[in-house]
Write an enzyme that holds these catalytic residues in place. Structure first.
Site, short mmCIF file in Angstrom:
data_model
loop_
_atom_site.label_atom_id
_atom_site.label_comp_id
_atom_site.label_asym_id
_atom_site.label_seq_id
_atom_site.Cartn_x
_atom_site.Cartn_y
_atom_site.Cartn_z
N HIS A 48 -10.83 -1.52 5.02
CA HIS A 48 -10.58 -1.04 6.38
C HIS A 48 -11.22 0.33 6.65
O HIS A 48 -11.11 0.83 7.75
CB HIS A 48 -9.07 -0.97 6.61
CG HIS A 48 -8.43 0.02 5.69
ND1 HIS A 48 -8.35 -0.18 4.32
CD2 HIS A 48 -7.88 1.23 5.92
CE1 HIS A 48 -7.78 0.87 3.75
NE2 HIS A 48 -7.47 1.74 4.70
N ASP A 49 -11.83 0.93 5.64
CA ASP A 49 -12.50 2.23 5.82
C ASP A 49 -14.03 2.09 5.82
O ASP A 49 -14.74 3.08 5.96
CB ASP A 49 -12.14 3.20 4.68
CG ASP A 49 -10.65 3.53 4.64
OD1 ASP A 49 -10.02 3.57 5.71
OD2 ASP A 49 -10.13 3.75 3.52
N GLU B 249 -6.70 3.72 -5.52
CA GLU B 249 -7.89 4.11 -4.76
C GLU B 249 -8.31 5.49 -5.24
O GLU B 249 -7.54 6.44 -5.15
CB GLU B 249 -7.58 4.16 -3.26
CG GLU B 249 -8.83 4.43 -2.45
CD GLU B 249 -8.58 4.98 -1.07
OE1 GLU B 249 -9.44 4.82 -0.20
OE2 GLU B 249 -7.52 5.60 -0.83
N ASP C 52 0.85 -1.18 0.00
CA ASP C 52 0.00 0.00 0.00
C ASP C 52 0.89 1.24 0.00
O ASP C 52 1.60 1.50 0.97
CB ASP C 52 -0.86 -0.03 1.28
CG ASP C 52 -2.14 0.73 1.15
OD1 ASP C 52 -2.13 1.76 0.46
OD2 ASP C 52 -3.14 0.31 1.77
N ASP D 63 -2.75 4.64 -2.57
CA ASP D 63 -3.72 5.30 -1.71
C ASP D 63 -4.17 6.64 -2.33
O ASP D 63 -3.33 7.41 -2.81
CB ASP D 63 -3.01 5.55 -0.37
CG ASP D 63 -3.93 6.02 0.74
OD1 ASP D 63 -4.84 5.27 1.09
OD2 ASP D 63 -3.71 7.14 1.26
C1 GLC Z 1 -7.27 6.14 2.21
C2 GLC Z 1 -7.07 5.02 3.21
C3 GLC Z 1 -7.51 5.51 4.54
C4 GLC Z 1 -6.63 6.68 4.94
C5 GLC Z 1 -6.65 7.77 3.85
C6 GLC Z 1 -5.52 8.73 4.03
O1 GLC Z 1 -8.59 6.48 2.03
O2 GLC Z 1 -7.74 3.89 2.79
O3 GLC Z 1 -7.46 4.52 5.53
O4 GLC Z 1 -7.07 7.24 6.14
O5 GLC Z 1 -6.50 7.24 2.56
O6 GLC Z 1 -4.30 8.12 3.75
#
Ligand code: GLC
Length: 552
Positions: free
Chosen positions: A324-325, A250, A96, A197
């Site tokens: 995880h979010d 993402e 990640d 990310d």
């Molecule tokens: C992404 C991650 C999340 C994190 C954010 C900032 O959305 O999945 O867990 O808090 O980015 O890095």
């Protein structure tokens, strides 16, 4: 491994996966210890959430050193062992990469603060407005202004997330070169893939006030002006040099048109994308801190729309409900009670039948549910803790705020994996960093492994079917009965194979009529969540009934 279209990825939130040293926090050796379990499930890649050195303000998404392993999670030797052991089982490791921002503990940021010009240009330091206020009215995604004032410099720096997560300046070629080096460093250690990310936020446009009174500034940096150029460069200079490497971006609040490029077959950017529109169907617009019923019609039209659109443009989706979010999907769209098992299986079938690479988030394969926390001291997530205060300040009473957190907090997906029915669900011999769900006595991997009717067995079967029938990977996508108020049904075709995936999304029985021209007789039931299934052109589907049918 191999063709990512035939692969299934399993996401590991390392902190909550399995603890081998008794400190209450999951670790890399914990992942190695469970490789046989993951191999049994049949997954091809493990995406590990960040385990790099970090002050852990945001669960490791605040990286202080991209090349070092946080001692909390183990050592480089542990990592090398994990890569080797996973490889032996045909499983690749995906890392990640948090490249939109670094922790303010990162050496670059510290040197910037100490006044080194070179490093100041690694971030966005800006003067305030003439009245001394923040440079723009942008809001942090975790609440409050997106700008933090640094008195010794007399300037603000940008942070789209926590104030300890400073945004990197991708306009600076030095920054881009450093990040390419990081990717190459991990490729050299045998990594087979990367998740990037919030990578569609890396190109910031103009630093101007958001004119929309409800806006938070996202229009200026989401899918920003140079994002495609930056991704193509990253691809060319790092992972693109190895055609075996799989990548997923993402994409925060993205548009489908941009995803045609991010994940287009020939665009030289990424293998696939996560988009989140289908997971905002229980929000009001972009506001998640509310309780509203799920808009099923919208969920379906978003899923179908993205499936059709991406396929027409030769672009590839990552398909998923959980990470995880996100809250646990069985609690969110299924049933935690009488139909827990049926609904968990139905939700799995909906995703795994789609065109795209399915992602399973740890614990999803055993139907883990939301945390059920009732007190603030049970929560750990920075976003949840910030919003407790923000919602209280908006005048909501405590009870309402607790109810909202219970539904939407990211901690719902972060409670430890329930390995067995013993103490702490078998996650740790110590004190877990976050409470284990007490339902681990009933919902756990150990009992499900030996039960052929378990949620685990259903997921394992879905993974096997993808390997066995090419239509899962390569089939086209055609929605069926898009207007049906309760059913998600679609058809996939490839090379003489036709697959139907038919799902009652609700607790009540419902009648589904197959559209004209489709014939279900002669179909074989590949998988279903009820013991005897009778596909028919007029079909009464039982609560959460789901079936995957095949005609060859
Ligand atoms: C992404 C991650 C999340 C994190 C954010 C900032 O959305 O999945 O867990 O808090 O980015 O890095």
């Amino acid at each position: 491994m191999g063709d990512f279209r035939r692969s299934v990825v399993y996401q590991i939130y390392v902190r909550s996966f399995f603890d081998t040293d008794g400190d209450g926090v999951g670790d890399l050796r914990g992942v190695t210890a469970k490789l046989d379990y993951l191999h049994e499930l049949g997954v091809d890649y493990l995406w590990l959430t960040p385990f790099f050195r970090s002050p852990q303000r945001d669960g490791g998404y605040d990286v202080a050193d991209y090349r070092a392993i946080d001692p909390l999670y183990g050592s480089m030797d542990d990592f090398d062992e994990l890569v080797a052991e996973a490889g032996r089982r045909g499983i690749g490791i995906m890392l990640d990469m948090v490249f939109n921002h670094t922790s303010t503990d990162h050496e670059w940021f510290r040197r910037a603060l100490a006044g080194e010009e070179k490093y100041r240009d690694y971030y966005f330091f800006r003067e305030g407005k003439p009245d001394g206020g923040a440079p723009t009215n942008w809001q942090s995604k975790f609440g409050g202004s997106a700008w933090e004032y640094v008195p010794q410099l007399g300037m603000y720096y940008l942070h789209l997330f926590d104030r300890t997560q400073a945004d990197l300046n991708w306009e600076n070629p030095e920054v881009r070169r450093e990040l390419c080096d990081v990717v190459r460093f991990w490729m050299g250690r045998g990594v087979k893939g990367f998740r990037f990310d919030v990578v569609n936020l890396i190109s910031k446009g103009a630093f101007e006030d958001d004119p929309d009174p409800d806006g938070d500034g996202r229009m200026f940096y989401t899918d920003g002006p140079r994002v495609h150029e930056f991704l193509r460069e990253l691809n060319r200079e790092s992972f693109g040099r190895d055609p075996e490497i799989v990548t997923v971006g993402e994409m925060s609040s993205t548009s489908m048109e941009n995803c045609f490029l991010y994940a287009g077959e020939d665009s030289g950017e990424l293998s696939m994308v996560f988009s989140f529109h289908h997971l905002k169907v229980d929000f009001v617009g972009n506001e998640k801190w509310v309780i509203v019923p799920t808009d099923f019609a919208r969920l379906k039209s978003l899923l179908f729309g993205w499936q059709k659109g991406m396929a027409e443009h030769g672009a590839w989706n990552a398909v998923f409900w959980c990470n995880h979010d996100q809250p646990r999907v069985v609690s969110r769209f299924g049933d935690e009670g009488e139909y827990w098992r049926e609904s968990a299986k139905m939700l799995a079938a909906v995703i795994h039948g789609l065109r795209g690479t399915p992602y399973i988030y740890q614990g999803e394969e055993i139907g883990m549910t939301n945390a059920g926390f009732t007190r603030l001291d049970q929560y750990r997530d920075v976003e949840s803790l910030n919003h407790f205060k923000i919602l209280r300040d908006r005048g909501l009473n405590e009870e309402s705020v607790y109810n909202i957190l219970k539904v939407h907090s990211r901690d719902n997906g972060r409670t430890p994996v329930q390995w067995d029915g013993g103490k702490n669900g078998g996650f740790t011999a110590g004190e877990p960093w976050i409470e284990v769900n007490p339902n681990s006595r009933i919902i756990n991997a150990k009992t499900q492994l030996r039960d052929s009717g378990s949620v685990f067995s259903f997921y394992r079967e879905l993974v096997r079917l993808r390997k066995r029938y090419d239509v899962f990977a390569y089939g086209d996508f055609e929605p069926l009965t898009p207007e049906h108020p309760h059913v998600i049904a679609y058809r996939r075709c490839w090379n003489g194979e036709t697959l139907y995936c038919i799902n009652n999304f609700f607790r009540a029985e419902t009648v589904w009529r197959c559209p004209e021209g489709e014939r279900l007789d002669g179909c074989r039931v590949l998988l279903s969540n009820y013991p005897s299934v009778q596909p028919a052109c007029e079909w009464t589907l039982r609560p959460y009934e789901s079936a995957i049918l095949l005609k060859c």
